[in-house]
Design a protein around this motif. Structure first.
Motif, PDB file in Angstrom:
ATOM      1  N   SER A  12     -69.967  34.801 -88.807  1.00 31.24           N
ATOM      2  CA  SER A  12     -68.696  35.493 -89.031  1.00 31.24           C
ATOM      3  C   SER A  12     -68.198  36.180 -87.758  1.00 31.24           C
ATOM      4  O   SER A  12     -67.010  36.132 -87.438  1.00 31.24           O
ATOM      5  CB  SER A  12     -68.836  36.529 -90.151  1.00 31.24           C
ATOM      6  OG  SER A  12     -69.111  35.890 -91.375  1.00 31.24           O
ATOM      7  N   ALA A  13     -69.106  36.814 -87.023  1.00 29.64           N
ATOM      8  CA  ALA A  13     -68.728  37.513 -85.795  1.00 29.64           C
ATOM      9  C   ALA A  13     -68.205  36.546 -84.737  1.00 29.64           C
ATOM     10  O   ALA A  13     -67.182  36.804 -84.088  1.00 29.64           O
ATOM     11  CB  ALA A  13     -69.913  38.306 -85.251  1.00 29.64           C
ATOM     12  N   VAL A  14     -68.881  35.416 -84.555  1.00 31.06           N
ATOM     13  CA  VAL A  14     -68.429  34.429 -83.564  1.00 31.06           C
ATOM     14  C   VAL A  14     -67.066  33.885 -83.963  1.00 31.06           C
ATOM     15  O   VAL A  14     -66.156  33.785 -83.127  1.00 31.06           O
ATOM     16  CB  VAL A  14     -69.459  33.287 -83.405  1.00 31.06           C
ATOM     17  CG1 VAL A  14     -68.897  32.168 -82.544  1.00 31.06           C
ATOM     18  CG2 VAL A  14     -70.757  33.808 -82.812  1.00 31.06           C
ATOM     19  N   LEU A  15     -66.882  33.543 -85.221  1.00 35.61           N
ATOM     20  CA  LEU A  15     -65.603  32.989 -85.670  1.00 35.61           C
ATOM     21  C   LEU A  15     -64.478  34.010 -85.568  1.00 35.61           C
ATOM     22  O   LEU A  15     -63.337  33.658 -85.272  1.00 35.61           O
ATOM     23  CB  LEU A  15     -65.725  32.456 -87.101  1.00 35.61           C
ATOM     24  CG  LEU A  15     -66.656  31.260 -87.274  1.00 35.61           C
ATOM     25  CD1 LEU A  15     -66.734  30.865 -88.739  1.00 35.61           C
ATOM     26  CD2 LEU A  15     -66.237  30.089 -86.400  1.00 35.61           C
ATOM     27  N   ALA A  16     -64.786  35.283 -85.789  1.00 30.52           N
ATOM     28  CA  ALA A  16     -63.768  36.328 -85.682  1.00 30.52           C
ATOM     29  C   ALA A  16     -63.265  36.454 -84.246  1.00 30.52           C
ATOM     30  O   ALA A  16     -62.104  36.796 -84.021  1.00 30.52           O
ATOM     31  CB  ALA A  16     -64.318  37.664 -86.175  1.00 30.52           C
TER      32      ALA A  16
END
Length: 147
Positions: A12-16
């Motif tokens: 989720s953090a990378v995609l955000a």
């Protein structure tokens, strides 16, 4: 408490942080992920054992979180059993894309070109799975959020 399908904190953090044109690789268990990682990419290993977790499961969850404008597959090499037909996994990829309202064709690219494209400066994430199906690698290019 998150309501979305994707709850993995690091993914989720990378995609955000990723934007339009960023590339996300869903890699099968045979893909040389650690030696083919882009210079700014994160590798997440979800390959618990052969056959678990598979690429189609990961694709289904990712599509709940990101828009996709291009989907590249690794083209079968000469002499493979798939010279005259597409690998069965590709039909599953296309079906999952359509279920998420994404009407794009898969674009196969040759193996070594796939490695190059999947490890360039736009590559932000590799999710390594335990999928044992042949030609199950899928490189997604993130599109533009429309709403």
């Amino acid at each position: 408490m998150l309501k979305s399908t994707l709850i993995h904190p690091e993914i989720s953090a990378v995609l955000a942080r990723a934007g339009h044109g960023a590339k996300v690789l869903i890699a099968d268990g045979n893909y040389p992920a650690s030696s083919r990682l882009g210079p700014v990419a994160t590798q997440i290993s979800l390959n618990l054992c052969p056959g678990k977790l598979n690429c189609t499961d990961v694709l289904d969850v990712l599509l709940s979180a990101i828009p996709v404008e291009v989907a590249n597959t690794m083209a079968p090499e000469p002499g493979s059993p798939y010279v005259d037909s597409d690998p069965d996994i590709w039909k599953e990829f296309e079906s999952i894309l359509r279920q998420h309202g994404i009407e794009i064709a898969l674009h196969p690219i040759d193996r070594f070109e796939f490695y190059n494209v999947a490890s360039d400066d736009h590559h932000v994430l590799t999710i390594q799975t335990g999928d044992t199906r042949l030609y199950a690698n899928l490189l997604l290019t993130i599109g533009v959020r429309k709403h």
